[in-house]
Structures are given as structure tokens and as C-alpha cells.
Write a protein that holds these residues in place. Structure first.
Motif, mmCIF file in Angstrom:
data_model
loop_
_atom_site.group_PDB
_atom_site.id
_atom_site.type_symbol
_atom_site.label_atom_id
_atom_site.label_comp_id
_atom_site.label_asym_id
_atom_site.label_seq_id
_atom_site.Cartn_x
_atom_site.Cartn_y
_atom_site.Cartn_z
ATOM 1 N N HIS A 87 41.215 39.310 33.088
ATOM 2 C CA HIS A 87 39.931 39.986 33.262
ATOM 3 C C HIS A 87 38.841 39.000 33.668
ATOM 4 C CE1 HIS A 87 41.326 43.806 31.451
ATOM 5 N NE2 HIS A 87 42.067 43.028 30.708
ATOM 6 N N LEU A 88 38.812 37.824 33.021
ATOM 7 C CA LEU A 88 37.800 36.826 33.336
ATOM 8 C C LEU A 88 37.927 36.362 34.781
ATOM 9 C CD1 LEU A 88 38.048 34.714 30.059
ATOM 10 C CD2 LEU A 88 36.160 36.238 30.686
ATOM 11 N N ALA A 89 39.168 36.113 35.214
ATOM 12 C CA ALA A 89 39.397 35.630 36.576
ATOM 13 C C ALA A 89 39.008 36.671 37.609
ATOM 14 C CB ALA A 89 40.861 35.228 36.745
ATOM 15 N N VAL A 90 39.460 37.894 37.425
ATOM 16 C CA VAL A 90 39.178 38.953 38.398
ATOM 17 C C VAL A 90 37.683 39.267 38.432
ATOM 18 C CG1 VAL A 90 39.591 41.376 38.976
ATOM 19 C CG2 VAL A 90 41.503 39.907 38.282
ATOM 20 N N ASP A 91 37.052 39.312 37.272
ATOM 21 C CA ASP A 91 35.615 39.593 37.232
ATOM 22 C C ASP A 91 34.822 38.524 37.979
ATOM 23 O OD1 ASP A 91 36.087 41.849 35.753
ATOM 24 O OD2 ASP A 91 35.422 41.006 33.844
ATOM 25 N N CYS A 94 41.107 30.903 43.105
ATOM 26 C CA CYS A 94 40.592 31.197 41.762
ATOM 27 C C CYS A 94 41.598 30.707 40.727
ATOM 28 C CB CYS A 94 40.353 32.698 41.616
ATOM 29 S SG CYS A 94 39.594 33.167 40.048
ATOM 30 N N ILE A 95 41.128 29.852 39.827
ATOM 31 C CA ILE A 95 41.963 29.228 38.802
ATOM 32 C C ILE A 95 41.372 29.551 37.439
ATOM 33 C CG2 ILE A 95 42.713 27.016 37.819
ATOM 34 C CD1 ILE A 95 42.480 25.870 40.721
ATOM 35 N N ALA A 96 42.167 30.108 36.534
ATOM 36 C CA ALA A 96 41.721 30.371 35.171
ATOM 37 C C ALA A 96 42.664 29.681 34.197
ATOM 38 C CB ALA A 96 41.684 31.881 34.892
ATOM 39 N N ARG A 97 42.100 29.015 33.192
ATOM 40 C CA ARG A 97 42.935 28.303 32.213
ATOM 41 C C ARG A 97 42.174 28.105 30.918
ATOM 42 N NH1 ARG A 97 42.466 22.886 31.898
ATOM 43 N NH2 ARG A 97 44.719 22.598 31.719
ATOM 44 N N GLY A 117 37.824 29.115 27.505
ATOM 45 C CA GLY A 117 38.494 29.039 28.796
ATOM 46 C C GLY A 117 37.506 28.876 29.926
ATOM 47 N N THR A 118 38.028 28.475 31.070
ATOM 48 C CA THR A 118 37.202 28.265 32.254
ATOM 49 C C THR A 118 37.850 28.921 33.462
ATOM 50 O OG1 THR A 118 36.512 26.101 31.382
ATOM 51 C CG2 THR A 118 36.061 26.539 33.715
ATOM 52 N N VAL A 119 37.036 29.566 34.272
ATOM 53 C CA VAL A 119 37.466 30.056 35.575
ATOM 54 C C VAL A 119 36.785 29.201 36.637
ATOM 55 C CG1 VAL A 119 37.604 32.013 37.154
ATOM 56 C CG2 VAL A 119 37.682 32.399 34.676
ATOM 57 N N TYR A 120 37.574 28.660 37.554
ATOM 58 C CA TYR A 120 37.080 27.851 38.669
ATOM 59 C C TYR A 120 37.278 28.642 39.947
ATOM 60 C CZ TYR A 120 38.121 24.102 35.268
ATOM 61 O OH TYR A 120 38.209 23.322 34.146
#
Length: 224
Positions: A41-45, A154-157, A215-218
Motif C-alpha cells: 500500500h505504501l509503495a503504490v500510494d 519504486c523501491i519499498a523496504r 519503512g521507506t519508499v524510494y
């Protein structure tokens, strides 16, 4: 939410083999929901906040696609064209059942190259896979290569504060910065979340309050 006790949850960070994920596939999304896993959800948003194209015409590469969670969320927003890559045959079988992917490829990243054409995809997604023992840092360049000029990566981790992750995190950030300095891509932005995932480690303070991993989304744009 109470502390979870299912074996697959407790083993979340220690089991790394494709065979384990083959077994886990059937309950993967259920277990992650119990862990308050917010990464898809965080990445897509965050992606859609910065996306200016026409979703229905967008080619998406979903790396470490698992059961297809990211594609399901993106489909709700009008995206229609997906290629998925994962190291687990069991995960890919479930992803295929969603009917959302035009192609699915089996590959163990780091051991095998990313099976994607160069310069084809408008959006490249990787959620929750760039960790020590999973996907190596050098794969980031392969993600970049798969994107079209002007495309988004888009990178989420999760920001795991564990000894095995410290060197990996430093190497990853150095590589990202090096790629900027080489003119390969530019940083669009980052998004931080204090509740990326419920911490699966046992609590020792006795207060019963759930603890979370941040977490972080780049988001990067490939240079034209």
C-alpha cells in the motif's frame, strides 16, 4: 492487534529459500495482514502521487511479485499491464491465478539475472525484497536498466535495525547515490512510515503494546 504466533510469521526474516516460500504461498497474504504489513500500500500510494501517465497504457514490471499483491492494488487504480518476476514457483502459481499478469518469470535474483528486457517498462516495482540474504544490492542496476528513459523505479523496504542489515543498508544507499552521480537516474522523493510492519520479535518489556518496524519508499526517475 495481538502478537502473532504462527510459525510462518515467526520465521519471516530467517527463512530465505524458494522452497520455503513455495510452502508459504497459500497463506502469505493472510499472514502478512496479521503482521500489519503495509509495504504494498505504501509503495503504490507513493508511486501514484508522482505518476503522470495513463495507467491503462503503462507497462509495469513487478519484481519479487509474490502472490500479486502489488498488481492487485495497482489494478484498482487503472493499471492493466504487468510482468511479474519471483524466485518462488509457488508464489508465481498464485500470481497467475489473479489473471492480472501478461507474463510471469521464475528467477532467483542475484544468482540469475533479472529476466526483463532493457528499456521497456514505464514503472518498475520492488517491494520488501532488497535485504541481506534475499536480493543483492547489485540488482538495483538491473531494475534501472529495465525501465524506459523517463520511467519510474519504486523501491519499498523495511528499516530493520539488526546487525546483518547495517552493511547492506550502507551499500544500498551508496549504490543509489553513485547511480545519481553517474547520471543514470534522479531521486523523485522518499516516503517514511513508522508502521511498515509489526515487529515479529518477542516483546520483553511486558507492556503488551505492539511494536513496529519503520519503512521507506524510494522513487527514482530514469534519466532520458
Amino acid at each position: 492487534m495481538g502478537f502473532f504466533t504462527r510459525p510462518s510469521q515467526l520465521a519471516f526474516q530467517s527463512c530465505k529459500t524458494p522452497a520455503y516460500y513455495d510452502i508459504w504461498a497459500d497463506t502469505y497474504e493472510e499472514d502478512h495482514n496479521l503482521m500489519s504489513f503495509k509495504a504494498p500500500h505504501l509503495a503504490v500510494d507513493f508511486l501514484t502521487q508522482h505518476f503522470c501517465g495513463r495507467p491503462e497504457e503503462t507497462q509495469v514490471l513487478d519484481v519479487a511479485c509474490g502472490t500479486g499483491w502489488v498488481a492487485k492494488l495497482m489494478t484498482e487504480l487503472g493499471f492493466r499491464s504487468f510482468v511479474g518476476v519471483d524466485g518462488s514457483k509457488g508464489m508465481l502459481e498464485l500470481a497467475a491465478k489473479t489473471g492480472l499478469y501478461q507474463d510471469l518469470k521464475l528467477a532467483l535474483l542475484g544468482t540469475q539475472p533479472l529476466p526483463a528486457q532493457t528499456g521497456v517498462f514505464d514503472v518498475v516495482m520492488i517491494v520488501g525484497a532488497l535485504y541481506p540474504g534475499f536480493v543483492p544490492v547489485r540488482t538495483i542496476r538491473e531494475l534501472h536498466n529495465a525501465a524506459k528513459p523517463g520511467g519510474l523505479v519504486c523501491i519499498a523496504r523495511g528499516n530493520y535495525q539488526r546487525p546483518a542489515h547495517f552493511d547492506y543498508n550502507n551499500d544500498m544507499h551508496r549504490e543509489m547515490k553513485r547511480m545519481e552521480e553517474e547520471g543514470l537516474w534522479s531521486l523523485v522523493g522518499t516516503s517514511q512510515s513508522d508502521r511498515y510492519l509489526a515487529d515479529p520479535r518477542p516483546k520483553c518489556d511486558g507492556d503488551g503494546e505492539e511494536q513496529y518496524i519503520s519503512g521507506t519508499v524510494y522513487l527514482y526517475r530514469k534519466s532520458v
